[in-house]
Design a protein around this motif. Structure first.
Motif, mmCIF file in Angstrom:
data_model
loop_
_atom_site.group_PDB
_atom_site.id
_atom_site.type_symbol
_atom_site.label_atom_id
_atom_site.label_comp_id
_atom_site.label_asym_id
_atom_site.label_seq_id
_atom_site.Cartn_x
_atom_site.Cartn_y
_atom_site.Cartn_z
ATOM 1 N N LYS A 134 37.700 -2.149 90.611
ATOM 2 C CA LYS A 134 38.740 -2.826 91.377
ATOM 3 C C LYS A 134 40.147 -2.515 90.874
ATOM 4 C CE LYS A 134 35.828 -6.731 92.767
ATOM 5 N NZ LYS A 134 35.647 -8.198 92.735
ATOM 6 N N GLN A 135 40.263 -1.904 89.698
ATOM 7 C CA GLN A 135 41.586 -1.542 89.179
ATOM 8 C C GLN A 135 42.124 -0.275 89.829
ATOM 9 O OE1 GLN A 135 40.642 -1.376 84.932
ATOM 10 N NE2 GLN A 135 41.871 -3.213 84.623
ATOM 11 N N ALA A 136 41.287 0.460 90.534
ATOM 12 C CA ALA A 136 41.730 1.706 91.159
ATOM 13 C C ALA A 136 42.765 1.421 92.245
ATOM 14 C CB ALA A 136 40.535 2.437 91.762
ATOM 15 N N VAL A 137 43.822 2.222 92.282
ATOM 16 C CA VAL A 137 44.872 2.098 93.300
ATOM 17 C C VAL A 137 44.743 3.286 94.252
ATOM 18 C CG1 VAL A 137 47.341 1.970 93.752
ATOM 19 C CG2 VAL A 137 46.393 0.924 91.682
ATOM 20 N N THR A 190 53.078 0.598 89.020
ATOM 21 C CA THR A 190 52.057 -0.003 89.885
ATOM 22 C C THR A 190 51.084 1.044 90.408
ATOM 23 O OG1 THR A 190 53.309 0.278 91.944
ATOM 24 C CG2 THR A 190 53.767 -1.697 90.640
ATOM 25 N N TYR A 191 51.389 2.323 90.189
ATOM 26 C CA TYR A 191 50.548 3.467 90.577
ATOM 27 C C TYR A 191 50.466 3.666 92.087
ATOM 28 C CZ TYR A 191 49.274 2.694 85.753
ATOM 29 O OH TYR A 191 49.330 2.492 84.391
ATOM 30 N N LEU A 232 37.039 3.107 87.482
ATOM 31 C CA LEU A 232 38.116 2.117 87.462
ATOM 32 C C LEU A 232 37.734 0.838 88.192
ATOM 33 C CD1 LEU A 232 41.218 4.406 88.095
ATOM 34 C CD2 LEU A 232 40.612 3.253 85.974
#
Length: 240
Positions: free
Chosen positions: A4-7, A167-168, A2
């Protein structure tokens, strides 16, 4: 994968709270949270490096007991509900104070009131066995149940009402709304059907439901203020 998209998930269980009930929007990350915790627990069991910040702690478990997914089977005469019950009966028989139990959509697949009652009774039993438990649900009765037990904590996956998308982020201490109507709107369900559905929802809402919604709105406002304070602090640091 993921990038930088990882939360990241901030997560704490044990001590004062031994069960966490996670609610919130569909496709908001509830099941992913279960799988993440379970996967990291098993990685830790085998001495593998866990992707977490320094200072994080994971206990060693004798068992990781899981009911995730749909075990519906025509050949085995299992419906969605009976599949969950078969898995739950195995978990109840094997769990103890050194077990991690992960239950996805507990109480689903049958009449909501009976399913909720059975789920709450099962959680009562798991509390008595002192297992660490994470359960997801959409049932309002189970959300309220989480408020009534001192060793159970509510959590939710947050939802951006402006963009109508999750927003996860995992929020501890606050139950979440399913946002089914908002998600249905994104899926092009006709507005007249949505309007009728809103009328039915309003008829069924209780004072506690409204209090939960107000609490979630207050949390969103506080989070917005916190982000603004951090932005101003960063700007001040840059200027000085």
């Amino acid at each position: 994968l993921l990038g930088k998209q990882a939360v990241p998930i901030d997560f704490e269980l044990g001590g004062d709270a031994e069960i966490m009930v996670i609610t919130g929007a569909n496709a908001g990350g509830k099941t992913v949270t279960l799988k993440t915790v379970g996967l990291l627990a098993l990685m830790n069991q085998w001495g593998m490096q866990v992707p977490a910040l320094d200072g994080c702690e994971l206990p060693l478990f004798d068992r990781v007991l899981v009911d995730i997914g749909d075990d519906q089977s025509i050949s085995n005469s299992l419906s969605t509900f009976s599949g969950h019950m078969k898995a739950l009966s195995t978990i109840i028989a094997e769990c103890d104070e050194r077990s991690l139990v992960l239950l996805d959509e507990i109480g689903s697949g049958t009449d909501p009131s009976e399913g909720s009652a059975l789920a709450m009774a099962a959680l009562d039993h798991l509390l008595e066995r002192r297992s660490l438990v994470i359960a997801t649900t959409h049932h309002g009765l189970i959300k309220r149940y989480g408020f009534s037990q001192p060793r159970i904590t509510n959590a939710s996956v947050s939802f951006d009402a402006k963009t109508l998308s999750p927003t996860y982020e995992l929020v501890i201490g606050v139950p979440g709304e399913s946002h089914a109507l908002e998600i249905a709107a994104r899926s092009s369900i006709p507005e007249d059907i949505l309007e009728r559905a809103r009328g039915y929802v309003e008829e069924e809402r209780t004072d506690l439901d409204r209090a939960i919604e107000e609490l979630a709105e207050q949390r969103r406002e506080i989070e917005g203020q916190r982000q603004e304070i951090e932005r101003m602090r960063d700007e001040l640091a840059r200027l000085t």
